[in-house]
Design a protein around this motif. Structure first.
Motif, PDB file in Angstrom:
ATOM      1  N   LEU A 169       6.806  -7.883  -2.278  1.00 50.15           N
ATOM      2  CA  LEU A 169       6.480  -6.582  -3.021  1.00 50.15           C
ATOM      3  C   LEU A 169       6.827  -7.608  -4.580  1.00 50.15           C
ATOM      4  CD1 LEU A 169       7.642  -3.238  -2.034  1.00 50.15           C
ATOM      5  CD2 LEU A 169       4.968  -4.432  -1.985  1.00 50.15           C
ATOM      6  N   GLY A 170       5.723  -7.248  -6.207  1.00 48.90           N
ATOM      7  CA  GLY A 170       6.089  -7.272  -7.121  1.00 48.90           C
ATOM      8  C   GLY A 170       6.757  -6.612  -7.723  1.00 48.90           C
ATOM      9  N   HIS A 171       7.254  -5.632  -7.453  1.00 51.33           N
ATOM     10  CA  HIS A 171       7.730  -3.843  -8.148  1.00 51.33           C
ATOM     11  C   HIS A 171       7.824  -3.504  -6.831  1.00 51.33           C
ATOM     12  CE1 HIS A 171       3.963  -2.187  -8.773  1.00 51.33           C
ATOM     13  NE2 HIS A 171       4.732  -1.124  -8.431  1.00 51.33           N
ATOM     14  N   ASN A 172       8.873  -2.513  -7.126  1.00 55.10           N
ATOM     15  CA  ASN A 172       9.015  -1.287  -5.975  1.00 55.10           C
ATOM     16  C   ASN A 172       8.513   0.223  -6.461  1.00 55.10           C
ATOM     17  OD1 ASN A 172      10.038   1.151  -4.919  1.00 55.10           O
ATOM     18  ND2 ASN A 172      12.253   0.577  -4.805  1.00 55.10           N
ATOM     19  N   PRO A 173       7.049   0.480  -5.409  1.00 58.26           N
ATOM     20  CA  PRO A 173       6.814   1.426  -5.766  1.00 58.26           C
ATOM     21  C   PRO A 173       7.104   2.715  -6.021  1.00 58.26           C
ATOM     22  CG  PRO A 173       6.306   0.945  -3.637  1.00 58.26           C
ATOM     23  CD  PRO A 173       6.887  -0.389  -4.290  1.00 58.26           C
ATOM     24  N   LEU A 174       8.002   2.753  -5.136  1.00 61.88           N
ATOM     25  CA  LEU A 174       9.081   4.093  -5.189  1.00 61.88           C
ATOM     26  C   LEU A 174       9.894   4.425  -6.700  1.00 61.88           C
ATOM     27  CD1 LEU A 174       9.432   4.473  -1.154  1.00 61.88           C
ATOM     28  CD2 LEU A 174       8.224   5.231  -2.894  1.00 61.88           C
ATOM     29  N   ALA A 175       9.886   3.121  -7.258  1.00 66.49           N
ATOM     30  CA  ALA A 175      11.637   3.255  -8.325  1.00 66.49           C
ATOM     31  C   ALA A 175      11.390   4.124  -9.822  1.00 66.49           C
ATOM     32  CB  ALA A 175      10.744   1.526  -9.424  1.00 66.49           C
ATOM     33  N   GLY A 176      10.038   5.231  -9.381  1.00 65.29           N
ATOM     34  CA  GLY A 176      10.662   5.723 -10.457  1.00 65.29           C
ATOM     35  C   GLY A 176      10.861   7.350  -9.732  1.00 65.29           C
ATOM     36  N   ALA A 177      10.705   7.475  -8.601  1.00 67.97           N
ATOM     37  CA  ALA A 177      10.716   8.611  -7.695  1.00 67.97           C
ATOM     38  C   ALA A 177      12.475   9.268  -7.683  1.00 67.97           C
ATOM     39  CB  ALA A 177      10.919   7.743  -6.672  1.00 67.97           C
ATOM     40  N   LYS A 178      12.366  10.395  -8.375  1.00 64.52           N
ATOM     41  CA  LYS A 178      13.547  11.819  -9.094  1.00 64.52           C
ATOM     42  C   LYS A 178      13.439  12.347  -7.660  1.00 64.52           C
ATOM     43  CE  LYS A 178      12.196  11.335 -13.898  1.00 64.52           C
ATOM     44  NZ  LYS A 178      11.796  11.499 -15.198  1.00 64.52           N
ATOM     45  N   ARG A 226       0.761  -0.706  -0.255  1.00 65.07           N
ATOM     46  CA  ARG A 226      -0.480  -0.225   0.215  1.00 65.07           C
ATOM     47  C   ARG A 226       0.852   1.338  -0.315  1.00 65.07           C
ATOM     48  NH1 ARG A 226      -5.302  -1.802   0.709  1.00 65.07           N
ATOM     49  NH2 ARG A 226      -5.203  -4.068   0.139  1.00 65.07           N
ATOM     50  N   ILE A 227       2.220   1.258   0.117  1.00 65.92           N
ATOM     51  CA  ILE A 227       3.233   1.977   0.050  1.00 65.92           C
ATOM     52  C   ILE A 227       2.954   3.113  -1.233  1.00 65.92           C
ATOM     53  CG2 ILE A 227       4.988   3.173  -0.382  1.00 65.92           C
ATOM     54  CD1 ILE A 227       5.788   0.705   2.190  1.00 65.92           C
ATOM     55  N   ASN A 228       3.142   4.175  -1.730  1.00 63.76           N
ATOM     56  CA  ASN A 228       3.111   5.050  -3.361  1.00 63.76           C
ATOM     57  C   ASN A 228       3.547   6.206  -3.153  1.00 63.76           C
ATOM     58  OD1 ASN A 228       1.654   7.027  -1.931  1.00 63.76           O
ATOM     59  ND2 ASN A 228      -0.410   5.463  -2.707  1.00 63.76           N
ATOM     60  N   ARG A 229       4.121   6.894  -4.230  1.00 61.14           N
ATOM     61  CA  ARG A 229       4.409   7.629  -4.513  1.00 61.14           C
ATOM     62  C   ARG A 229       3.825   9.036  -3.386  1.00 61.14           C
ATOM     63  NH1 ARG A 229       7.209   8.196  -9.022  1.00 61.14           N
ATOM     64  NH2 ARG A 229       7.481   9.981  -9.240  1.00 61.14           N
ATOM     65  N   LYS A 230       3.071   9.095  -3.003  1.00 65.15           N
ATOM     66  CA  LYS A 230       2.319  10.054  -2.504  1.00 65.15           C
ATOM     67  C   LYS A 230       2.958  10.063  -1.025  1.00 65.15           C
ATOM     68  CE  LYS A 230      -1.607  11.698  -0.813  1.00 65.15           C
ATOM     69  NZ  LYS A 230      -2.943  11.923  -0.570  1.00 65.15           N
ATOM     70  N   HIS A 231       3.363   8.509  -0.315  1.00 62.37           N
ATOM     71  CA  HIS A 231       4.096   8.835   0.589  1.00 62.37           C
ATOM     72  C   HIS A 231       5.140   9.542   1.295  1.00 62.37           C
ATOM     73  CE1 HIS A 231       1.411   5.208   1.813  1.00 62.37           C
ATOM     74  NE2 HIS A 231       0.288   6.069   2.117  1.00 62.37           N
ATOM     75  N   LEU A 232       5.882   9.091  -0.348  1.00 67.07           N
ATOM     76  CA  LEU A 232       7.515   9.724  -0.303  1.00 67.07           C
ATOM     77  C   LEU A 232       6.965  11.251  -0.370  1.00 67.07           C
ATOM     78  CD1 LEU A 232       9.891   9.126  -0.228  1.00 67.07           C
ATOM     79  CD2 LEU A 232      10.330   9.008  -3.054  1.00 67.07           C
ATOM     80  N   ASP A 233       6.587  12.187  -1.452  1.00 69.12           N
ATOM     81  CA  ASP A 233       6.149  13.388  -1.897  1.00 69.12           C
ATOM     82  C   ASP A 233       6.190  13.647  -0.383  1.00 69.12           C
ATOM     83  OD1 ASP A 233       6.259  12.570  -4.634  1.00 69.12           O
ATOM     84  OD2 ASP A 233       3.998  12.459  -4.966  1.00 69.12           O
ATOM     85  N   GLN A 234       5.119  13.200   0.304  1.00 67.60           N
ATOM     86  CA  GLN A 234       5.392  13.817   2.084  1.00 67.60           C
ATOM     87  C   GLN A 234       6.181  13.878   2.308  1.00 67.60           C
ATOM     88  OE1 GLN A 234       2.077  14.657   2.758  1.00 67.60           O
ATOM     89  NE2 GLN A 234       2.850  16.059   3.753  1.00 67.60           N
ATOM     90  N   ILE A 235       6.646  12.981   2.331  1.00 70.63           N
ATOM     91  CA  ILE A 235       8.128  13.051   3.048  1.00 70.63           C
ATOM     92  C   ILE A 235       8.873  14.756   2.323  1.00 70.63           C
ATOM     93  CG2 ILE A 235      10.410  12.046   3.558  1.00 70.63           C
ATOM     94  CD1 ILE A 235       8.864   9.728   3.673  1.00 70.63           C
ATOM     95  N   VAL A 236       9.472  14.523   1.472  1.00 71.83           N
ATOM     96  CA  VAL A 236      10.189  15.222   0.791  1.00 71.83           C
ATOM     97  C   VAL A 236       9.223  17.295   0.851  1.00 71.83           C
ATOM     98  CG1 VAL A 236      10.211  16.641  -1.737  1.00 71.83           C
ATOM     99  CG2 VAL A 236      10.474  14.510  -1.218  1.00 71.83           C
ATOM    100  N   ALA A 237       7.713  17.508   0.975  1.00 68.73           N
ATOM    101  CA  ALA A 237       7.391  18.505   1.351  1.00 68.73           C
ATOM    102  C   ALA A 237       7.771  18.955   3.096  1.00 68.73           C
ATOM    103  CB  ALA A 237       5.093  18.124   1.235  1.00 68.73           C
ATOM    104  N   ASP A 238       7.641  17.921   3.967  1.00 71.00           N
ATOM    105  CA  ASP A 238       7.910  17.880   5.325  1.00 71.00           C
ATOM    106  C   ASP A 238       9.093  18.629   5.472  1.00 71.00           C
ATOM    107  OD1 ASP A 238       4.887  17.332   5.972  1.00 71.00           O
ATOM    108  OD2 ASP A 238       5.447  15.159   6.875  1.00 71.00           O
ATOM    109  N   SER A 239      10.524  17.510   4.643  1.00 69.77           N
ATOM    110  CA  SER A 239      11.282  18.295   4.797  1.00 69.77           C
ATOM    111  C   SER A 239      11.281  19.824   4.377  1.00 69.77           C
ATOM    112  CB  SER A 239      12.159  17.051   4.340  1.00 69.77           C
ATOM    113  OG  SER A 239      12.215  16.012   4.765  1.00 69.77           O
ATOM    114  N   ARG A 240      11.069  20.140   3.257  1.00 66.80           N
ATOM    115  CA  ARG A 240      11.775  21.506   2.578  1.00 66.80           C
ATOM    116  C   ARG A 240      11.164  22.399   3.985  1.00 66.80           C
ATOM    117  NH1 ARG A 240      13.217  22.837  -2.159  1.00 66.80           N
ATOM    118  NH2 ARG A 240      12.681  21.454  -3.935  1.00 66.80           N
ATOM    119  N   ARG A 241       9.432  21.793   4.004  1.00 71.24           N
ATOM    120  CA  ARG A 241       8.937  23.240   5.409  1.00 71.24           C
ATOM    121  C   ARG A 241       9.773  22.686   6.949  1.00 71.24           C
ATOM    122  NH1 ARG A 241       3.949  20.482   3.801  1.00 71.24           N
ATOM    123  NH2 ARG A 241       4.250  19.347   5.023  1.00 71.24           N
ATOM    124  N   ALA A 242      10.971  21.769   7.264  1.00 70.25           N
ATOM    125  CA  ALA A 242      11.299  21.663   8.370  1.00 70.25           C
ATOM    126  C   ALA A 242      12.710  22.466   7.880  1.00 70.25           C
ATOM    127  CB  ALA A 242      11.643  20.733   8.617  1.00 70.25           C
TER     128      ALA A 242
END
Length: 243
Positions: free
Chosen positions: A147-156, A104-120
């Motif tokens: 997992l069948g594939h890495n849900p964060l594989a395309g994260a840039k 159930r992990i997806n790119r949105k979770h990583l985007d949230q980490i990025v947003a929180d880190s920027r605010r910090a």
């Protein structure tokens, strides 16, 4: 547990198939007894939560995987890599929740980490470190069959602003060298300033690699080439070698 699962034979070639939760897989046999035996094994594995390739589901939580991954990584990965991977997974747990299933992990979770880190106020380099290691950490979940594939594989990673390097003037370099009391350290810093070499390249230098008569030195192995002679890039005053 209510599941939809059935065994059936395809009419045109007599091949047996198993259908599970709307997905089908060939058992690659026309013999009924072998098909029934394989069907029983698949059903047992599914009920035990071990078959994921058919359904695409995973019953392992992020917290469970983090612990399992950390035990493995601590023994096989370099200390710095292990710590960076562990920190990235902890960030992911904080954002997505410890009990979330891996599938159930997806790119949105990583985007949230990025947003929180920027605010910090974290630097782009630090944020990219989280992205890179979160992505790498889930590669092992694919290898382990969770997992069948890495849900964060395309994260840039975030683009970084390229700034022109700053340079010391001749006078600034000499003043800096003159402020260093330790003679050996002064000579080491002078070598860095005069050559612009990487630390590993200077450490590997031998006396036979230095041609004092012609004012040049040999780098036997560098990042992008082998065996090349260089001239010092900066002419420093001989007085900077002395106290």
């Amino acid at each position: 547990m209510n599941i939809y699962m059935r065994l059936f034979k395809r009419k045109r070639d007599g091949i047996w198939y198993v259908e599970l939760e709307g997905k089908r897989r060939s058992l690659r046999t026309t013999e009924a007894n072998l098909a029934r035996k394989a069907y029983r094994h698949i059903k047992e594995a599914y009920l035990a939560g071990k078959i994921r390739k058919i359904t695409g589901e995973c019953d392992v939580t992020l917290a469970e995987y983090t612990e399992e991954f950390s035990v493995w990584a601590e023994t096989v990965q370099p200390r710095s890599t292990y710590r960076a991977n562990r920190l990235a997974l902890e960030k992911l747990k904080h954002t997505a929740g410890e009990t979330i299933r891996l599938d159930r992990i997806n790119r949105k979770h990583l985007d949230q980490i990025v947003a929180d880190s920027r605010r910090a106020g974290l630097s782009v380099a630090s944020i990219n470190n989280y992205i890179r290691h979160a992505r790498a950490s889930l590669n092992k979940a694919v290898e382990w069959g969770y997992l069948g594939h890495n849900p964060l594989a395309g994260a840039k990673e975030l683009s970084r602003e390229h700034k022109s390097p700053n340079f010391l003037t001749r006078d600034e370099a000499l003043r800096f060298l003159g402020s260093i009391e330790d003679l050996d350290l002064r000579r080491l810093i002078l070598a860095y300033i005069a050559t612009g070499r990487r630390r590993s390249e200077l450490v590997r230098l031998r006396w036979e690699d230095v041609d004092l008569q012609n004012g040049r030195y040999l780098v036997a192995r560098a990042k992008n080439h082998l065996s090349r002679w260089y001239l010092p890039s900066t002419r420093c005053s001989p007085q900077s070698w002395r106290r």
